[in-house]
Write a protein that holds these residues in place. Structure first.
Motif, PDB file in Angstrom:
ATOM      1  N   PRO A 110      -7.046 -33.235 -40.925  1.00  0.00           N
ATOM      2  CA  PRO A 110      -7.281 -34.167 -42.040  1.00  0.00           C
ATOM      3  C   PRO A 110      -7.115 -33.537 -43.419  1.00  0.00           C
ATOM      4  O   PRO A 110      -6.945 -34.248 -44.403  1.00  0.00           O
ATOM      5  CB  PRO A 110      -8.736 -34.617 -41.815  1.00  0.00           C
ATOM      6  CG  PRO A 110      -9.361 -33.506 -41.034  1.00  0.00           C
ATOM      7  CD  PRO A 110      -8.276 -32.980 -40.149  1.00  0.00           C
ATOM      8  N   LEU A 111      -7.162 -32.210 -43.511  1.00  0.00           N
ATOM      9  CA  LEU A 111      -7.030 -31.538 -44.811  1.00  0.00           C
ATOM     10  C   LEU A 111      -5.602 -31.089 -45.091  1.00  0.00           C
ATOM     11  O   LEU A 111      -5.347 -30.407 -46.083  1.00  0.00           O
ATOM     12  CB  LEU A 111      -7.979 -30.329 -44.880  1.00  0.00           C
ATOM     13  CG  LEU A 111      -9.465 -30.637 -44.727  1.00  0.00           C
ATOM     14  CD1 LEU A 111     -10.301 -29.371 -44.861  1.00  0.00           C
ATOM     15  CD2 LEU A 111      -9.923 -31.677 -45.745  1.00  0.00           C
ATOM     16  N   SER A 112      -4.666 -31.461 -44.229  1.00  0.00           N
ATOM     17  CA  SER A 112      -3.264 -31.090 -44.413  1.00  0.00           C
ATOM     18  C   SER A 112      -2.722 -31.603 -45.738  1.00  0.00           C
ATOM     19  O   SER A 112      -3.147 -32.639 -46.256  1.00  0.00           O
ATOM     20  CB  SER A 112      -2.420 -31.668 -43.263  1.00  0.00           C
ATOM     21  OG  SER A 112      -1.045 -31.634 -43.569  1.00  0.00           O
ATOM     22  N   ILE A 113      -1.739 -30.895 -46.271  1.00  0.00           N
ATOM     23  CA  ILE A 113      -1.075 -31.339 -47.489  1.00  0.00           C
ATOM     24  C   ILE A 113      -0.429 -32.706 -47.298  1.00  0.00           C
ATOM     25  O   ILE A 113      -0.200 -33.440 -48.263  1.00  0.00           O
ATOM     26  CB  ILE A 113      -0.017 -30.295 -47.934  1.00  0.00           C
ATOM     27  CG1 ILE A 113       0.504 -30.635 -49.340  1.00  0.00           C
ATOM     28  CG2 ILE A 113       1.111 -30.188 -46.925  1.00  0.00           C
ATOM     29  CD1 ILE A 113       1.415 -29.584 -49.928  1.00  0.00           C
ATOM     30  N   GLN A 114      -0.164 -33.084 -46.062  1.00  0.00           N
ATOM     31  CA  GLN A 114       0.393 -34.406 -45.766  1.00  0.00           C
ATOM     32  C   GLN A 114      -0.509 -35.511 -46.303  1.00  0.00           C
ATOM     33  O   GLN A 114      -0.035 -36.570 -46.714  1.00  0.00           O
ATOM     34  CB  GLN A 114       0.543 -34.560 -44.254  1.00  0.00           C
ATOM     35  CG  GLN A 114       1.109 -35.877 -43.785  1.00  0.00           C
ATOM     36  CD  GLN A 114       2.587 -35.996 -44.008  1.00  0.00           C
ATOM     37  OE1 GLN A 114       3.015 -36.584 -44.991  1.00  0.00           O
ATOM     38  NE2 GLN A 114       3.375 -35.435 -43.112  1.00  0.00           N
ATOM     39  N   ILE A 267      -7.886 -25.518 -44.203  1.00  0.00           N
ATOM     40  CA  ILE A 267      -6.712 -25.902 -44.990  1.00  0.00           C
ATOM     41  C   ILE A 267      -5.545 -24.966 -44.683  1.00  0.00           C
ATOM     42  O   ILE A 267      -4.399 -25.412 -44.502  1.00  0.00           O
ATOM     43  CB  ILE A 267      -7.027 -25.874 -46.499  1.00  0.00           C
ATOM     44  CG1 ILE A 267      -7.984 -27.009 -46.869  1.00  0.00           C
ATOM     45  CG2 ILE A 267      -5.735 -25.997 -47.321  1.00  0.00           C
ATOM     46  CD1 ILE A 267      -8.390 -27.019 -48.333  1.00  0.00           C
ATOM     47  N   ILE A 268      -5.825 -23.665 -44.589  1.00  0.00           N
ATOM     48  CA  ILE A 268      -4.772 -22.695 -44.284  1.00  0.00           C
ATOM     49  C   ILE A 268      -4.118 -23.026 -42.945  1.00  0.00           C
ATOM     50  O   ILE A 268      -2.890 -23.092 -42.829  1.00  0.00           O
ATOM     51  CB  ILE A 268      -5.346 -21.261 -44.271  1.00  0.00           C
ATOM     52  CG1 ILE A 268      -5.733 -20.840 -45.691  1.00  0.00           C
ATOM     53  CG2 ILE A 268      -4.335 -20.278 -43.682  1.00  0.00           C
ATOM     54  CD1 ILE A 268      -6.502 -19.537 -45.756  1.00  0.00           C
ATOM     55  N   THR A 274       1.501 -27.766 -40.434  1.00  0.00           N
ATOM     56  CA  THR A 274       2.310 -28.844 -41.011  1.00  0.00           C
ATOM     57  C   THR A 274       3.706 -28.360 -41.362  1.00  0.00           C
ATOM     58  O   THR A 274       4.711 -28.980 -40.993  1.00  0.00           O
ATOM     59  CB  THR A 274       1.631 -29.405 -42.278  1.00  0.00           C
ATOM     60  OG1 THR A 274       0.347 -29.945 -41.938  1.00  0.00           O
ATOM     61  CG2 THR A 274       2.474 -30.503 -42.913  1.00  0.00           C
ATOM     62  N   TYR A 275       3.791 -27.243 -42.056  1.00  0.00           N
ATOM     63  CA  TYR A 275       5.094 -26.736 -42.475  1.00  0.00           C
ATOM     64  C   TYR A 275       5.909 -26.214 -41.302  1.00  0.00           C
ATOM     65  O   TYR A 275       7.130 -26.412 -41.251  1.00  0.00           O
ATOM     66  CB  TYR A 275       4.918 -25.634 -43.530  1.00  0.00           C
ATOM     67  CG  TYR A 275       4.853 -26.156 -44.942  1.00  0.00           C
ATOM     68  CD1 TYR A 275       5.983 -26.172 -45.742  1.00  0.00           C
ATOM     69  CD2 TYR A 275       3.670 -26.640 -45.472  1.00  0.00           C
ATOM     70  CE1 TYR A 275       5.935 -26.649 -47.052  1.00  0.00           C
ATOM     71  CE2 TYR A 275       3.602 -27.123 -46.777  1.00  0.00           C
ATOM     72  CZ  TYR A 275       4.740 -27.129 -47.554  1.00  0.00           C
ATOM     73  OH  TYR A 275       4.693 -27.617 -48.848  1.00  0.00           O
TER      74      TYR A 275
END
Length: 469
Positions: A110-114, A267-268, A274-275
């Motif tokens: 849920p904390l992804s940059i997405q 987050i890391i 994600t990337y």
């Protein structure tokens, strides 16, 4: 009589209020043409499932209602746009509607940059983009070439009768390239790479299942347990990568930028996953479709081979200078992105009322940018299902809107950050393999596309190679 009239009016008023409250279509405050919900609870999700995918649903809906249309994502009203003009009008929007990407939350977190919008999202994106700047990208050629030569060596041991699983090979290459160049040379183990691919396949398969099936499995179901196991494996692997990288000299790799900016381990982990997923998933499928199209269009493969030989000469590697001279290869990659619809759609939203195509778009309304619909619009691309790299020649491109070809998105500085990375990575491998081999399909396969968040073949694509003299 008067009492009856009062009762009737009151009854009708209550009934009208109930209909407005319960039935979503009557809550529309826009003139945008489109669909009413098929059901109160799920909106048009069942229509999406019947179409086969969101992309195919958008193709049908835009054909019916035009370049701007609306439908219901469950209880949420959604607008979709599909024209270069409307894309241009929406070009500076940064924020993403989390509800349309919520299905991928179990994988990326849920904390992804997405899911991160506003100033925090812009700050992260600007910081991470440093790992994709030109000076950093050119340092990746050596890594791409090294991995490409390993694929070339493996294929050189095949006979003309051996069948090569193309998708599997392209995923192995792309995962290696992503790990080596984005997070460092921490891993160079074939078994580990396959384990990452297997875990990823299980997680991604479940995500795409949920894209067309509104019924999410229970927490104790086998599907959920398999998903949790796959995600936990990916997270633990990422932690190992971070720990190993911490013991090495820091640089400007993506992992370094992510760790430097953030203190939260969650987050890391989320942003690295994600990337990585975006890096190898998109490129692997791009390469799979590209080689498939070349195998089924021998004249184009021959023309491309001639350019590779002419540009590279006696060199056996692509560098920053020769990369820019491979113009027909760039056209082949562009036509693959268009013809295969590698990335069918993305979406944005704004926290204030706006206007698109002369229609009001209420604040916080998700707006889908139907990239794939435009990429196969026959008014922009005659015979859109024909694979023809000459569409991207200088002559044929000069009068075309840049928004007619947006395979990696475009809006609000949130275009796919790794699009140059993907072009370079693909160009190095294709030049290496096509210089050495002629590629053919086994048994005249016809690859059937599955339009998920990234388009992939339904079944494995099998190819065979013959060594060029």
């Amino acid at each position: 009589m008067l009492d009856f009239v009062i009762f009737a009016v009151t009854f009708l008023a209550v009934l009208l209020i109930a209909i407005i409250w319960i039935y979503p279509s009557s809550k529309k405050v826009t003139t945008i043409p489109g669909l009413d919900p098929s059901t109160t609870e799920d909106g048009n999700l069942s229509d999406i499932a019947r179409a086969g995918s969101l992309h195919e649903f958008l193709v049908e809906t835009h054909a019916r209602f035009g370049p701007i249309t609306g439908f219901w994502w469950g209880q949420v009203y959604v607008v979709s746009i599909a024209s270069p003009e409307l894309f241009k009008a929406h070009a500076n929007v940064f924020d993403k509607p989390s509800e349309l990407f919520k299905l991928y939350e179990p994988l990326i977190g849920p904390l992804s940059i997405q899911y991160t919008n506003g100033s925090e999202g812009r700050k992260r994106r600007q910081f991470y983009d440093r790992s994709f700047e030109h000076d950093q990208l050119i340092t990746y050629y050596e890594h791409f070439q090294k991995i490409s030569h390993s694929v070339e060596k493996s294929w050189s041991q095949k006979t003309e009768h051996d069948h090569i699983p193309l998708s599997e090979e392209m995923f192995k290459y792309s995962i290696k390239a992503a790990l080596f160049t984005l997070v460092g040379e921490s891993f160079n183990d074939e078994k580990l790479l396959l384990s990452i691919r297997n875990a990823y396949d299980k997680a991604w398969g479940e995500m795409e299942h949920r894209l067309t099936d509104p019924v999410v499995p229970s927490e104790n179901s086998p599907r959920t347990k398999q998903l949790d196991e796959a995600v936990n494996y990916l997270k633990s692997t990422v932690k190992k990568i971070v720990d190993l990288r911490a013991a090495q000299k820091k640089g400007h790799l993506l992992l370094d930028e992510i760790v430097q900016l953030n203190t939260s381990e969650e987050i890391i982990s989320s942003d690295i996953i994600t990337y990585l997923v975006e890096a190898f998933h998109t490129t692997a499928n791009l390469l799979t479709w590209c080689i498939y199209f070349l195998a089924t269009h021998k004249d184009i493969q021959t023309k491309l081979y001639s350019e590779i030989v002419k540009v590279l000469g006696d060199k056996d590697e692509v560098d920053n200078k020769t990369y820019g001279q491979l113009s027909y290869l760039n056209q082949v990659i562009n036509e693959t992105l268009r013809c295969a619809v590698i990335t069918p759609w993305t979406a944005r939203c704004q926290d204030f009322d706006t206007e698109l195509g002369g229609h009001k778009v209420p604040k916080n309304t998700p707006v889908i940018q139907a990239l794939g619909v435009v990429l196969q619009d026959e008014t922009l691309w005659p015979l859109p299902n024909k694979f023809d790299p000459d569409r991207f020649s200088v002559e044929q491109s000069k009068n075309r809107s840049p928004y007619a070809f947006s395979p990696f998105g475009f809006a609000g500085k949130r275009k796919c950050p790794g699009y140059k990375f993907a072009y370079m990575e693909s160009s190095v491998l294709l030049s290496t393999l096509l210089r050495r081999f002629e590629v053919s399909l086994c048994d005249d396969q016809v690859a059937q596309p599955v339009y998920g968040l990234v388009t992939h073949p339904l079944d494995e694509v099998w190819v065979k190679v013959s060594k060029r003299k």
